[in-house]
Structure formats: C-alpha cells, structure tokens
Design a protein around this motif. Structure first.
Motif, PDB file in Angstrom:
ATOM      1  N   TRP A  84      29.037 -64.266  11.575  1.00  0.00           N
ATOM      2  CA  TRP A  84      27.952 -63.433  10.761  1.00  0.00           C
ATOM      3  C   TRP A  84      27.488 -62.407  11.849  1.00  0.00           C
ATOM      4  CZ3 TRP A  84      23.563 -64.458  13.488  1.00  0.00           C
ATOM      5  CH2 TRP A  84      23.391 -65.483  14.011  1.00  0.00           C
ATOM      6  N   LEU A  85      27.746 -62.380  12.963  1.00  0.00           N
ATOM      7  CA  LEU A  85      27.094 -61.417  13.969  1.00  0.00           C
ATOM      8  C   LEU A  85      28.045 -60.214  13.725  1.00  0.00           C
ATOM      9  CD1 LEU A  85      26.851 -64.327  16.005  1.00  0.00           C
ATOM     10  CD2 LEU A  85      25.187 -62.699  17.043  1.00  0.00           C
ATOM     11  N   LYS A  86      29.388 -60.428  13.727  1.00  0.00           N
ATOM     12  CA  LYS A  86      30.047 -59.112  13.224  1.00  0.00           C
ATOM     13  C   LYS A  86      29.533 -58.666  12.022  1.00  0.00           C
ATOM     14  CE  LYS A  86      34.791 -58.472  12.111  1.00  0.00           C
ATOM     15  NZ  LYS A  86      36.524 -59.053  12.044  1.00  0.00           N
ATOM     16  N   HIS A 113      18.516 -53.535  24.349  1.00  0.00           N
ATOM     17  CA  HIS A 113      19.156 -52.477  24.213  1.00  0.00           C
ATOM     18  C   HIS A 113      20.084 -52.414  23.157  1.00  0.00           C
ATOM     19  CE1 HIS A 113      17.619 -50.750  28.105  1.00  0.00           C
ATOM     20  NE2 HIS A 113      17.601 -51.765  28.413  1.00  0.00           N
ATOM     21  N   ILE A 114      20.672 -53.491  23.102  1.00  0.00           N
ATOM     22  CA  ILE A 114      21.787 -53.780  21.741  1.00  0.00           C
ATOM     23  C   ILE A 114      20.995 -53.755  20.554  1.00  0.00           C
ATOM     24  CG2 ILE A 114      23.021 -55.714  20.611  1.00  0.00           C
ATOM     25  CD1 ILE A 114      23.889 -56.566  23.451  1.00  0.00           C
ATOM     26  N   THR A 115      19.891 -54.348  20.379  1.00  0.00           N
ATOM     27  CA  THR A 115      19.109 -54.409  19.244  1.00  0.00           C
ATOM     28  C   THR A 115      18.340 -53.219  18.667  1.00  0.00           C
ATOM     29  OG1 THR A 115      17.021 -55.228  20.074  1.00  0.00           O
ATOM     30  CG2 THR A 115      18.541 -56.920  19.379  1.00  0.00           C
ATOM     31  N   GLN A 116      18.383 -52.173  19.768  1.00  0.00           N
ATOM     32  CA  GLN A 116      17.810 -51.030  19.201  1.00  0.00           C
ATOM     33  C   GLN A 116      18.799 -49.969  18.760  1.00  0.00           C
ATOM     34  OE1 GLN A 116      16.120 -49.049  22.783  1.00  0.00           O
ATOM     35  NE2 GLN A 116      14.820 -50.611  22.904  1.00  0.00           N
ATOM     36  N   GLN A 117      20.049 -50.525  18.671  1.00  0.00           N
ATOM     37  CA  GLN A 117      21.061 -49.435  17.915  1.00  0.00           C
ATOM     38  C   GLN A 117      21.231 -49.442  16.407  1.00  0.00           C
ATOM     39  OE1 GLN A 117      25.060 -49.810  19.645  1.00  0.00           O
ATOM     40  NE2 GLN A 117      24.198 -51.289  21.035  1.00  0.00           N
ATOM     41  N   SER A 118      20.800 -50.622  15.783  1.00  0.00           N
ATOM     42  CA  SER A 118      21.054 -50.496  14.274  1.00  0.00           C
ATOM     43  C   SER A 118      20.008 -51.831  13.782  1.00  0.00           C
ATOM     44  CB  SER A 118      21.953 -50.412  13.696  1.00  0.00           C
ATOM     45  OG  SER A 118      22.713 -51.964  13.661  1.00  0.00           O
ATOM     46  N   THR A 119      19.712 -51.535  12.509  1.00  0.00           N
ATOM     47  CA  THR A 119      18.749 -52.823  11.875  1.00  0.00           C
ATOM     48  C   THR A 119      19.909 -53.970  11.784  1.00  0.00           C
ATOM     49  OG1 THR A 119      19.541 -52.050   9.689  1.00  0.00           O
ATOM     50  CG2 THR A 119      17.446 -51.337  10.552  1.00  0.00           C
ATOM     51  N   GLY A 120      21.221 -53.778  11.977  1.00  0.00           N
ATOM     52  CA  GLY A 120      22.172 -54.798  11.666  1.00  0.00           C
ATOM     53  C   GLY A 120      22.434 -55.528  13.015  1.00  0.00           C
ATOM     54  N   ALA A 138      18.563 -61.466  16.260  1.00  0.00           N
ATOM     55  CA  ALA A 138      16.903 -61.897  15.942  1.00  0.00           C
ATOM     56  C   ALA A 138      16.607 -63.395  16.181  1.00  0.00           C
ATOM     57  CB  ALA A 138      16.680 -61.669  14.459  1.00  0.00           C
ATOM     58  N   ASN A 139      17.462 -64.244  15.978  1.00  0.00           N
ATOM     59  CA  ASN A 139      17.112 -65.590  16.342  1.00  0.00           C
ATOM     60  C   ASN A 139      18.467 -65.944  17.496  1.00  0.00           C
ATOM     61  OD1 ASN A 139      16.602 -68.354  16.473  1.00  0.00           O
ATOM     62  ND2 ASN A 139      17.451 -68.815  14.433  1.00  0.00           N
ATOM     63  N   LEU A 140      17.891 -65.969  18.581  1.00  0.00           N
ATOM     64  CA  LEU A 140      18.652 -66.263  19.723  1.00  0.00           C
ATOM     65  C   LEU A 140      18.900 -67.709  19.927  1.00  0.00           C
ATOM     66  CD1 LEU A 140      17.493 -63.540  22.451  1.00  0.00           C
ATOM     67  CD2 LEU A 140      19.464 -63.526  21.122  1.00  0.00           C
TER      68      LEU A 140
END
Length: 83
Positions: free
Chosen positions: A8-10, A35-42, A48-50
C-alpha cells in the motif's frame, strides 16, 4: 540513493521506487522521512503512520535511527504476517 515502496505504500506514492540525492544534513532514515513526505500528498499518506511501516536499508531490517548514505537502498513496507 534508491528508495523503494511496497504494497500500500507503493499505491499511495504511485511508484515502486525512486532515486533521490540525500539532502544536506540527513544521516538517518528518520531524518530522511520529512523530505520524502514533502514530495506529494501520496508520499505523506504513505508515511503518516510509521508504526505501520517497516524499514530496510540495503536489505537489512532497520529503524528510524539507521544511518544512510547516498549509496544506500532504503525500502519501506508493511509488516509481514504469516498464517
């Protein structure tokens, strides 16, 4: 560095993998995630839930404190269950 997403991460990120230069001052997986989470809402939704995400660096299980370099492969995937 190569970043890989599974299951589901993909689906959230829309890609199985991507190449990224390690940002200045980033030395661990935990420091990379913002830095990864700033790339897109996806990307943001995927990470979001590590607590529901497992991490591997160069195919060895790791965690947020695992050191990383530009030559590494970082994988994010859901916990694996058997049954």
């Amino acid at each position: 560095m190569k970043i890989m997403y599974f299951a589901w991460l993909k689906e959230h990120t829309g890609q199985a993998s991507e190449e990224m230069q390690l940002p200045e001052g980033v030395n661990t997986v935990g420091e990379l995630i913002p830095h990864i989470t700033q790339q897109s809402t996806g990307h943001c939704a995927a990470l979001a839930n590590l607590d529901a995400v497992r991490i591997a660096v160069n195919r060895v299980y790791g965690d947020l404190a695992t050191p990383i370099t530009n030559n590494d492969e970082v994988a994010f995937f859901p916990p694996v269950t058997g049954g």
